[in-house]
Write a protein that holds these residues in place. Structure first.
Motif, PDB file in Angstrom:
ATOM      1  N   ALA A 175       0.720  -1.218  -0.018  1.00 19.34           N
ATOM      2  CA  ALA A 175       0.065  -0.031  -0.043  1.00 19.34           C
ATOM      3  C   ALA A 175       0.986   1.215   0.162  1.00 19.34           C
ATOM      4  O   ALA A 175       0.484   2.219  -0.229  1.00 19.34           O
ATOM      5  CB  ALA A 175      -1.050  -0.059   1.148  1.00 19.34           C
ATOM      6  N   ILE A 176       2.058   1.222   0.589  1.00 17.09           N
ATOM      7  CA  ILE A 176       2.735   2.141   0.636  1.00 17.09           C
ATOM      8  C   ILE A 176       3.365   2.959  -0.857  1.00 17.09           C
ATOM      9  O   ILE A 176       3.422   4.007  -0.853  1.00 17.09           O
ATOM     10  CB  ILE A 176       4.051   2.031   1.375  1.00 17.09           C
ATOM     11  CG1 ILE A 176       4.922   3.395   1.647  1.00 17.09           C
ATOM     12  CG2 ILE A 176       5.288   1.236   0.507  1.00 17.09           C
ATOM     13  CD1 ILE A 176       5.369   3.504   3.231  1.00 17.09           C
ATOM     14  N   ARG A 197       1.322   2.749  -3.434  1.00 20.40           N
ATOM     15  CA  ARG A 197      -0.050   3.422  -3.983  1.00 20.40           C
ATOM     16  C   ARG A 197      -0.108   4.670  -3.236  1.00 20.40           C
ATOM     17  O   ARG A 197      -0.415   5.754  -3.946  1.00 20.40           O
ATOM     18  CB  ARG A 197      -1.056   2.458  -3.729  1.00 20.40           C
ATOM     19  CG  ARG A 197      -2.507   3.106  -4.075  1.00 20.40           C
ATOM     20  CD  ARG A 197      -3.488   2.274  -3.963  1.00 20.40           C
ATOM     21  NE  ARG A 197      -3.799   2.343  -2.230  1.00 20.40           N
ATOM     22  CZ  ARG A 197      -4.022   1.056  -1.738  1.00 20.40           C
ATOM     23  NH1 ARG A 197      -3.695  -0.056  -2.362  1.00 20.40           N
ATOM     24  NH2 ARG A 197      -3.983   1.022  -0.314  1.00 20.40           N
ATOM     25  N   ASP A 198       0.318   4.659  -1.852  1.00 19.64           N
ATOM     26  CA  ASP A 198       0.455   6.118  -1.288  1.00 19.64           C
ATOM     27  C   ASP A 198       1.323   7.040  -1.797  1.00 19.64           C
ATOM     28  O   ASP A 198       0.871   8.184  -1.900  1.00 19.64           O
ATOM     29  CB  ASP A 198       0.521   5.826   0.247  1.00 19.64           C
ATOM     30  CG  ASP A 198      -0.530   4.996   1.063  1.00 19.64           C
ATOM     31  OD1 ASP A 198      -1.616   4.960   0.406  1.00 19.64           O
ATOM     32  OD2 ASP A 198      -0.271   4.676   2.201  1.00 19.64           O
ATOM     33  N   PHE A 199       2.470   6.430  -2.008  1.00 23.21           N
ATOM     34  CA  PHE A 199       3.604   7.431  -2.728  1.00 23.21           C
ATOM     35  C   PHE A 199       3.100   7.981  -3.977  1.00 23.21           C
ATOM     36  O   PHE A 199       3.189   9.171  -4.303  1.00 23.21           O
ATOM     37  CB  PHE A 199       4.737   6.493  -2.919  1.00 23.21           C
ATOM     38  CG  PHE A 199       5.771   7.423  -3.415  1.00 23.21           C
ATOM     39  CD1 PHE A 199       6.348   8.566  -2.794  1.00 23.21           C
ATOM     40  CD2 PHE A 199       6.509   7.200  -4.670  1.00 23.21           C
ATOM     41  CE1 PHE A 199       7.423   9.376  -3.287  1.00 23.21           C
ATOM     42  CE2 PHE A 199       7.412   8.002  -4.905  1.00 23.21           C
ATOM     43  CZ  PHE A 199       8.078   9.186  -4.330  1.00 23.21           C
ATOM     44  N   ARG A 200       2.441   7.129  -4.921  1.00 21.41           N
ATOM     45  CA  ARG A 200       1.934   7.274  -6.428  1.00 21.41           C
ATOM     46  C   ARG A 200       1.068   8.564  -6.207  1.00 21.41           C
ATOM     47  O   ARG A 200       0.996   9.534  -6.840  1.00 21.41           O
ATOM     48  CB  ARG A 200       1.313   5.959  -6.887  1.00 21.41           C
ATOM     49  CG  ARG A 200       0.890   6.646  -8.313  1.00 21.41           C
ATOM     50  CD  ARG A 200       0.300   5.356  -9.126  1.00 21.41           C
ATOM     51  NE  ARG A 200      -0.882   5.055  -8.522  1.00 21.41           N
ATOM     52  CZ  ARG A 200      -1.239   3.698  -8.214  1.00 21.41           C
ATOM     53  NH1 ARG A 200      -0.407   2.836  -8.249  1.00 21.41           N
ATOM     54  NH2 ARG A 200      -2.229   3.530  -7.382  1.00 21.41           N
ATOM     55  N   GLU A 201      -0.185   8.344  -5.265  1.00 20.79           N
ATOM     56  CA  GLU A 201      -1.087   9.423  -4.886  1.00 20.79           C
ATOM     57  C   GLU A 201      -0.396  10.642  -4.544  1.00 20.79           C
ATOM     58  O   GLU A 201      -0.904  11.745  -4.824  1.00 20.79           O
ATOM     59  CB  GLU A 201      -2.131   8.945  -4.013  1.00 20.79           C
ATOM     60  CG  GLU A 201      -2.991   7.780  -4.529  1.00 20.79           C
ATOM     61  CD  GLU A 201      -3.931   6.880  -3.600  1.00 20.79           C
ATOM     62  OE1 GLU A 201      -3.798   7.530  -2.349  1.00 20.79           O
ATOM     63  OE2 GLU A 201      -4.624   6.057  -3.797  1.00 20.79           O
ATOM     64  N   TRP A 202       0.433  10.589  -3.699  1.00 19.54           N
ATOM     65  CA  TRP A 202       1.135  11.814  -2.965  1.00 19.54           C
ATOM     66  C   TRP A 202       1.944  12.377  -4.419  1.00 19.54           C
ATOM     67  O   TRP A 202       1.749  13.630  -4.470  1.00 19.54           O
ATOM     68  CB  TRP A 202       2.368  11.582  -2.316  1.00 19.54           C
ATOM     69  CG  TRP A 202       2.746  12.598  -1.797  1.00 19.54           C
ATOM     70  CD1 TRP A 202       2.582  13.577  -0.820  1.00 19.54           C
ATOM     71  CD2 TRP A 202       4.478  13.236  -2.135  1.00 19.54           C
ATOM     72  NE1 TRP A 202       3.873  14.466  -0.434  1.00 19.54           N
ATOM     73  CE2 TRP A 202       4.675  14.364  -1.546  1.00 19.54           C
ATOM     74  CE3 TRP A 202       5.154  12.600  -3.177  1.00 19.54           C
ATOM     75  CZ2 TRP A 202       5.792  14.979  -1.511  1.00 19.54           C
ATOM     76  CZ3 TRP A 202       6.416  13.246  -3.386  1.00 19.54           C
ATOM     77  CH2 TRP A 202       6.649  14.527  -2.597  1.00 19.54           C
ATOM     78  N   ASP A 205      -0.748  14.353  -6.504  1.00 17.18           N
ATOM     79  CA  ASP A 205      -1.280  15.475  -5.776  1.00 17.18           C
ATOM     80  C   ASP A 205      -0.405  16.366  -5.604  1.00 17.18           C
ATOM     81  O   ASP A 205      -0.801  17.508  -5.817  1.00 17.18           O
ATOM     82  CB  ASP A 205      -1.775  14.938  -4.275  1.00 17.18           C
ATOM     83  CG  ASP A 205      -2.642  16.331  -3.671  1.00 17.18           C
ATOM     84  OD1 ASP A 205      -3.390  16.502  -4.160  1.00 17.18           O
ATOM     85  OD2 ASP A 205      -2.021  16.332  -2.519  1.00 17.18           O
ATOM     86  N   TYR A 227       6.099   8.314 -11.232  1.00 17.25           N
ATOM     87  CA  TYR A 227       5.167   7.562 -10.303  1.00 17.25           C
ATOM     88  C   TYR A 227       3.821   8.371 -10.519  1.00 17.25           C
ATOM     89  O   TYR A 227       2.770   7.875 -10.595  1.00 17.25           O
ATOM     90  CB  TYR A 227       5.687   7.695  -8.945  1.00 17.25           C
ATOM     91  CG  TYR A 227       6.071   6.492  -8.272  1.00 17.25           C
ATOM     92  CD1 TYR A 227       5.479   5.315  -7.546  1.00 17.25           C
ATOM     93  CD2 TYR A 227       7.480   6.012  -8.543  1.00 17.25           C
ATOM     94  CE1 TYR A 227       5.918   4.415  -7.308  1.00 17.25           C
ATOM     95  CE2 TYR A 227       8.196   5.125  -8.000  1.00 17.25           C
ATOM     96  CZ  TYR A 227       7.367   4.227  -7.181  1.00 17.25           C
ATOM     97  OH  TYR A 227       7.774   3.165  -6.784  1.00 17.25           O
TER      98      TYR A 227
END
Length: 101
Positions: A29-30, A32-37, A40, A72
């Motif tokens: 999940a990290i 995915r979180d990094f990609r979303e960051w 954003d 990313y």
């Protein structure tokens, strides 16, 4: 007779019970979180300023870091390969004298 592992995920024969097999859960999940960051920060935040600051910083890894963030966020750019020989297309003829045909 082989030793049977005593595991809650296994039956009395040592085989995995349904749903108990050690499967890989996929990408952590990290990531995915990094990609979303990255998305954003580049789309809604001050992404341009972040990239400019990173490019002005000291060190060899600054371009790599910028490239990683952009890849990313948006994905890698499509790469094209020229699989021709000196500009000519590859012909599917094998052992055929084209001048005699």
């Amino acid at each position: 007779m082989p030793a049977v592992k005593s595991d809650e995920k296994r039956d009395h024969n040592g085989r995995f019970k349904p749903g108990g097999a050690p499967k890989s859960p996929g990408r952590p999940a990290i990531a995915r979180d990094f990609r979303e960051w990255c998305q954003d920060i580049l789309q809604h935040g001050d992404g341009r300023q972040v990239i400019e600051t990173m490019l002005k910083a000291e060190g060899e890894d600054r371009r790599f870091a910028v490239r990683m963030i952009v890849e990313y966020a948006y994905g890698k750019p499509q790469q094209h390969m020229d699989i021709t020989t000196l500009g000519e297309t590859i012909k599917a003829y094998v052992c055929v004298d084209l001048e005699r045909v």
